[in-house]
Design an enzyme around this catalytic site. Structure first.
Site, PDB file in Angstrom:
ATOM      1  N   SER A 277       0.878  -1.331   0.096  1.00 35.08           N
ATOM      2  CA  SER A 277      -0.067  -0.008  -0.129  1.00 35.08           C
ATOM      3  C   SER A 277       0.811   1.268  -0.131  1.00 35.08           C
ATOM      4  O   SER A 277       0.454   2.404   0.539  1.00 35.08           O
ATOM      5  CB  SER A 277      -0.926  -0.082   1.109  1.00 35.08           C
ATOM      6  OG  SER A 277      -0.203   0.126   2.237  1.00 35.08           O
TER       7      SER A 277
ATOM      8  N   THR B 219       7.345   4.491   1.622  1.00 32.93           N
ATOM      9  CA  THR B 219       6.959   5.504   0.807  1.00 32.93           C
ATOM     10  C   THR B 219       7.064   6.685   1.834  1.00 32.93           C
ATOM     11  O   THR B 219       7.546   8.004   1.688  1.00 32.93           O
ATOM     12  CB  THR B 219       5.536   5.500   0.213  1.00 32.93           C
ATOM     13  OG1 THR B 219       5.598   4.561  -0.773  1.00 32.93           O
ATOM     14  CG2 THR B 219       5.050   6.897  -0.322  1.00 32.93           C
TER      15      THR B 219
ATOM     16  N   GLN C  12      12.531  11.351   1.950  1.00 34.78           N
ATOM     17  CA  GLN C  12      12.443  12.929   2.312  1.00 34.78           C
ATOM     18  C   GLN C  12      12.615  13.510   1.305  1.00 34.78           C
ATOM     19  O   GLN C  12      12.104  14.791   0.891  1.00 34.78           O
ATOM     20  CB  GLN C  12      13.842  12.885   3.226  1.00 34.78           C
ATOM     21  CG  GLN C  12      13.787  12.218   4.430  1.00 34.78           C
ATOM     22  CD  GLN C  12      14.644  12.509   5.527  1.00 34.78           C
ATOM     23  OE1 GLN C  12      15.788  13.090   5.177  1.00 34.78           O
ATOM     24  NE2 GLN C  12      14.980  11.788   6.614  1.00 34.78           N
TER      25      GLN C  12
ATOM     26  N   GLU D 190      19.551  17.030  -6.422  1.00 38.26           N
ATOM     27  CA  GLU D 190      20.377  16.000  -5.428  1.00 38.26           C
ATOM     28  C   GLU D 190      21.296  15.316  -6.328  1.00 38.26           C
ATOM     29  O   GLU D 190      21.472  15.667  -7.726  1.00 38.26           O
ATOM     30  CB  GLU D 190      19.329  14.547  -5.278  1.00 38.26           C
ATOM     31  CG  GLU D 190      18.257  15.472  -4.204  1.00 38.26           C
ATOM     32  CD  GLU D 190      17.261  14.231  -3.726  1.00 38.26           C
ATOM     33  OE1 GLU D 190      18.014  13.133  -3.214  1.00 38.26           O
ATOM     34  OE2 GLU D 190      16.211  14.433  -3.527  1.00 38.26           O
TER      35      GLU D 190
ATOM     36  N   HIS E 113      22.670   4.270   0.414  1.00 39.71           N
ATOM     37  CA  HIS E 113      22.637   5.753   0.554  1.00 39.71           C
ATOM     38  C   HIS E 113      23.596   6.198   1.402  1.00 39.71           C
ATOM     39  O   HIS E 113      24.080   5.631   2.392  1.00 39.71           O
ATOM     40  CB  HIS E 113      21.143   6.227   1.420  1.00 39.71           C
ATOM     41  CG  HIS E 113      20.780   7.447   1.034  1.00 39.71           C
ATOM     42  ND1 HIS E 113      21.558   8.399   1.700  1.00 39.71           N
ATOM     43  CD2 HIS E 113      19.822   7.977   0.360  1.00 39.71           C
ATOM     44  CE1 HIS E 113      20.940   9.619   1.193  1.00 39.71           C
ATOM     45  NE2 HIS E 113      20.006   9.503   0.478  1.00 39.71           N
TER      46      HIS E 113
ATOM     47  N   GLU F 191       9.133  -0.709  -5.783  1.00 43.13           N
ATOM     48  CA  GLU F 191      10.403  -1.069  -5.534  1.00 43.13           C
ATOM     49  C   GLU F 191      10.819  -2.678  -5.712  1.00 43.13           C
ATOM     50  O   GLU F 191      11.921  -3.130  -6.003  1.00 43.13           O
ATOM     51  CB  GLU F 191      10.897  -0.675  -4.168  1.00 43.13           C
ATOM     52  CG  GLU F 191      12.449  -1.036  -3.488  1.00 43.13           C
ATOM     53  CD  GLU F 191      12.925  -0.252  -2.479  1.00 43.13           C
ATOM     54  OE1 GLU F 191      12.173   0.575  -1.873  1.00 43.13           O
ATOM     55  OE2 GLU F 191      13.889  -0.582  -2.034  1.00 43.13           O
TER      56      GLU F 191
ATOM     57  N   ARG G 208      20.781   3.700  -8.984  1.00 47.01           N
ATOM     58  CA  ARG G 208      19.343   4.601  -9.108  1.00 47.01           C
ATOM     59  C   ARG G 208      19.720   6.079  -8.985  1.00 47.01           C
ATOM     60  O   ARG G 208      20.673   6.417  -8.249  1.00 47.01           O
ATOM     61  CB  ARG G 208      18.205   4.173  -8.139  1.00 47.01           C
ATOM     62  CG  ARG G 208      17.022   4.949  -8.311  1.00 47.01           C
ATOM     63  CD  ARG G 208      16.309   4.571  -7.315  1.00 47.01           C
ATOM     64  NE  ARG G 208      16.374   4.763  -5.877  1.00 47.01           N
ATOM     65  CZ  ARG G 208      16.223   5.932  -5.285  1.00 47.01           C
ATOM     66  NH1 ARG G 208      15.635   6.647  -5.907  1.00 47.01           N
ATOM     67  NH2 ARG G 208      16.491   6.102  -3.933  1.00 47.01           N
TER      68      ARG G 208
HETATM   69  C1  SIN Z   1      16.965  11.387  -0.148  1.00 49.39           C
HETATM   70  O1  SIN Z   1      16.116  12.087   0.283  1.00 49.39           O
HETATM   71  O2  SIN Z   1      18.152  11.371   0.002  1.00 49.39           O
HETATM   72  C2  SIN Z   1      16.363  10.058  -0.751  1.00 49.39           C
HETATM   73  C3  SIN Z   1      15.643   9.947  -1.900  1.00 49.39           C
HETATM   74  C4  SIN Z   1      15.785   8.955  -2.632  1.00 49.39           C
HETATM   75  O3  SIN Z   1      16.091   7.942  -2.414  1.00 49.39           O
HETATM   76  O4  SIN Z   1      15.381   9.151  -3.915  1.00 49.39           O
END
Ligand code: SIN
Length: 532
Positions: free
Chosen positions: A15, A47, A51, A123, A252, A383, A394
């Site tokens: 969901s 989800t 951020q 980003e 990340h 995902e 990604r």
């Molecule tokens: C982030 O805010 O760094 C994560 C966003 C994302 O994983 O695309």
């Protein structure tokens, strides 16, 4: 029909943004949808934790030129291992999908500048400011907007606290040999555990959509929600569905480092987009030594550089200096500000301790642009799916967009093929599917045993199948996870089914499959970093 057995036209499992978008698209087209998820409300996945934001379009750039520029950035971040068709599809469909589904249908109110235009951020890996955001709780804003619409839609039935155990297929489950020997193995729905009653239920579905999210929780350090244990890929693997790119787990670069905790909340990359810099323990900025794009290099490059620096300096974390961010920190980044304050760090005065953590799964269940998998009757979106969009790594802020675009496309496709109202599973085949046999009478789901098995999986994955991989580490992981998998099957053979056991089996299978793919691919590329 008993409440533990039902037959629906469309079953969506999961969901998050993908599952909710597909459900709304279908329901708006007049189709009835059963949407199930494991948590007590719709928002138990990744989800609401997102951020940074969602890709939209750069201001003042013609639409075609912007689509081509975004394609270029996605391909560069993905090391050109991407599926070009999926990349083009996303770049062409993305802006309209954001307008129609998220802004108009779900009413998401993204941040704007004083002149009323959208406040677009940037980003790592992006050549332009093109990302819509709601402060630094963009995923929460999207989730709340979609969930509110899903909950009031008369054509959507939501069942919370329902975890999928396994997919139902003709070959694996039909009692009647006429079906078992048919050349097509079709998905027929799923066995599902109702955590409120403790009973497994049979949900027969003409069309089943997996939207089960990520797999980050099989690693020791992860930004993922607790339920992200790879349920979708694990069930698809057992059903014989084609999977792809499982070695590409994205780490990340910046999760919050707390010495006495394994909690690893995300520190959004948008902070680096707005001027933050990574520093080592002596206060030296190091990224330019590793890549000319510096702190805004794609994630695979930054995460690998950080591991090298941490090993070189012998330190458990590095630091994010946010003094270069021009905006008011508590207003623009309230989530990060508050979660740091909770552990005593005032980011207006000091840098944030950060480490890389498992974040996003670029591989998954192989699908086309409608979300169709290799198994008739089964779709996958979000995902848990691998559209090939991300290639070997990604690009930031593509995940929410991919989930929305594919959720919509899958919903539109299913609405078309169900227009005739004809049942896709013959009555006789439905009748040939037995209910779950609840034979176990042992109670081995002792939390201490389950916790130890999880610790084994997570340590193995982090140490041997983590950011940097070697043949000997991967062989060790493969052997250990194979042994654990066998042990779990023997040990829990007669144990009554429960949510912890379902999650453990999903997690172990997902970890094993990822390791197997990593071992098979000797080529270092993107987020599959092989030292040897
Ligand atoms: C982030 O805010 O760094 C994560 C966003 C994302 O994983 O695309």
């Amino acid at each position: 029909m008993s409440s533990t057995r039902r037959h629906v036209t469309i079953l969506i499992i999961g969901s998050g943004i993908a599952g909710c978008t597909a459900a709304l698209t279908l329901a708006d087209a007049g189709r009835d949808v059963l949407l199930i998820n494991a948590g007590p409300d719709l928002d138990d996945g990744n989800t609401p934790l997102a951020q940074g934001g969602i890709i939209y379009k750069a201001a003042d750039t013609p639409r075609d030129a912007e689509a081509r520029a975004l394609e270029h950035d996605i391909l560069v971040a993905g090391h050109r291992y991407n599926n070009n068709r999926a990349v083009r599809f996303l770049c062409r469909q993305g802006p309209d999908c954001v307008d129609n589904v998220l802004i108009e249908r779900a009413g998401v109110d993204f941040d704007r500048n004083e002149d009323g235009t959208y406040n677009l951020t940037r980003e790592g890996g992006h050549g332009a400011h093109r990302i819509l955001h709601k402060a630094d709780y963009s995923g929460r804003a999207l989730m709340d907007g979609l969930a509110a619409q899903v909950k009031i839609h008369p054509r959507i039935t939501c069942l919370h606290n329902h975890s999928a155990i396994d997919l139902l297929t003709t070959h694996h489950h039909a009692k009647n040999s006429q079906y078992r020997y048919s050349v097509t193995n079709r998905c027929l729905g799923a066995y599902v555990l109702n955590a409120e009653t403790g009973e497994p239920e049979t949900i027969l579905a003409d069309w089943t959509v997996l939207a089960t999210g990520g797999v980050g929780q099989v690693f020791l350090h992860s930004t993922n929600a607790p339920g992200c244990v790879g349920a979708g890929i694990s069930m698809a693997f057992r059903a014989g569905v084609e999977l792809a790119n499982l070695e590409f787990m994205q780490f990340h670069p910046t999760a919050l480092y707390e010495e006495r905790s394994y909690r690893r909340p995300l520190i959004t990359e948008a902070m680096r987009g707005e001027g933050a810099r990574l520093l080592d323990d002596r206060g030296d900025a190091f990224m330019l030594r590793h890549d000319k794009r510096g702190d805004l290099a794609p994630r695979d490059v930054v995460a690998q550089a950080m591991v090298e620096e941490m090993l070189r300096r012998g330190v458990p974390c590095l630091y994010l200096d946010v003094s270069g961010v021009k905006q008011d920190l508590p207003t623009r980044f309230p989530t990060v500000f508050n979660q740091c304050l909770e552990i005593g760090i005032d980011i207006r005065k000091e840098p944030i301790p950060v480490v890389p953590a498992a974040h996003y799964f670029c591989g998954g269940i192989l699908t086309d642009t409608f979300g169709r998998t290799s198994m008739p009757g089964l779709y996958a979106i979000g995902e848990c799916a691998c559209t090939g969009l991300h290639g070997a790594n990604r690009l930031a802020s593509t995940s929410l967009l991919e989930a929305a675009v594919w959720g919509q496309s899958c919903g539109q496709h299913l609405a078309r093929i169900t227009a005739s109202g004809r049942e896709a599973i013959p009555r006789a085949l439905a009748a040939a599917i037995p209910d779950w046999r609840h034979e176990g009478n042992e109670h081995h789901d002792d939390p201490a045993l389950v916790a130890q098995d999880w610790a084994n999986i997570r340590n193995t994955m982090w140490n041997y199948v983590g950011i940097s991989r070697t043949a000997s580490r991967l062989h060790r992981a493969f052997d250990d996870l194979r042994a654990l998998s066998r042990h779990l099957h023997d040990f829990y053979k007669n144990t009554a089914i429960s949510k912890p056991i379902v999650d453990l089996f999903h997690g172990c299978q997902a970890a094993y499959s990822i390791t197997q793919s990593a071992l098979r691919n000797p080529r270092s590329l993107g987020c599959h970093h092989r030292i040897n």
